[in-house]
Design a protein around this motif. Structure first.
Motif, short mmCIF file in Angstrom:
data_model
loop_
_atom_site.label_atom_id
_atom_site.label_comp_id
_atom_site.label_asym_id
_atom_site.label_seq_id
_atom_site.Cartn_x
_atom_site.Cartn_y
_atom_site.Cartn_z
N GLN A 87 -4.04 -3.19 -0.14
CA GLN A 87 -3.52 -4.40 -0.77
C GLN A 87 -3.05 -4.04 -2.17
OE1 GLN A 87 -6.12 -7.99 0.12
NE2 GLN A 87 -7.54 -6.35 0.61
N GLY A 116 2.73 -5.50 6.21
CA GLY A 116 2.00 -6.22 7.26
C GLY A 116 2.00 -5.50 8.60
N THR A 127 -0.19 -4.35 2.52
CA THR A 127 0.24 -5.71 2.20
C THR A 127 0.33 -5.88 0.68
OG1 THR A 127 -2.00 -6.60 2.05
CG2 THR A 127 -0.93 -6.74 4.21
#
Ligand code: FES
Length: 164
Positions: A87, A116, A127
């Motif tokens: 992330q 994704g 992401t």
């Protein structure tokens, strides 16, 4: 003829024992929602619709209630993801410091290619996320539960190697 895969419950054996132990630390079963969902994600890698029903049955709440919690918190995956989940903060302050280039470097070096999506070897999903609360250390990145500060595109290959 279609083959419908039978759902295998998450909460059996040791996982059910762990949930029962967790219940002893909460005033109600429903209050143990977050640790119960963590157990699901730990066991399966994500939280499926059927797992939400299972959690609802065990905690005495509706599947809709469980879904409300799962969709509120971005840390719960609603579809399968790679073994390593990256992330990258791309909120404005980090964006100004080059977060987009960090994202591109992760997509390239992990083979995930698209935000994704999961890399063909099943190892990586990348992401973007909103502020990770480390704006002074752009660009901050979470790799699974590990927090990595001051990531630059140049550091990405070394970080990816560490998790291979
Ligand atoms: S804006 Fe990136 S950590 Fe706050």
């Amino acid at each position: 003829m279609s083959v419908v895969e039978e759902y295998q419950p998450v909460f059996t054996g040791k996982t059910l024992d762990r949930l029962r132990e967790i219940f002893t630390r909460y005033p109600t079963k429903a209050a143990a929602m977050l640790p119960a969902l963590w157990l699901v994600q730990e066991a399966r890698g994500w939280v499926s619709d059927r797992s939400m029903v299972e959690v609802g049955e065990l905690l005495g709440v509706t599947p809709a209630h469980v879904r409300g919690v799962v969709t509120f918190y971005t840390m719960f995956h609603q579809h399968p993801v790679g073994r390593n989940f990256v992330q990258v903060c791309t909120t404005s302050p980090c964006n100004l410091c080059g977060a987009e280039d960090v994202v591109q470097a992760f997509l390239e070096h992990t083979g995930a290619r698209e935000l994704g999506a999961t890399s063909p070897d099943g190892a990586w999903t990348v992401t973007e996320v909103e502020c990770l609360g480390a704006c002074g250390f752009a660009t901050p990145v979470l790799v699974n539960a590990d927090f990595v500060e001051s990531v630059t595109p140049e550091r990405v290959p070394e970080i990816v190697r560490k998790y291979k």
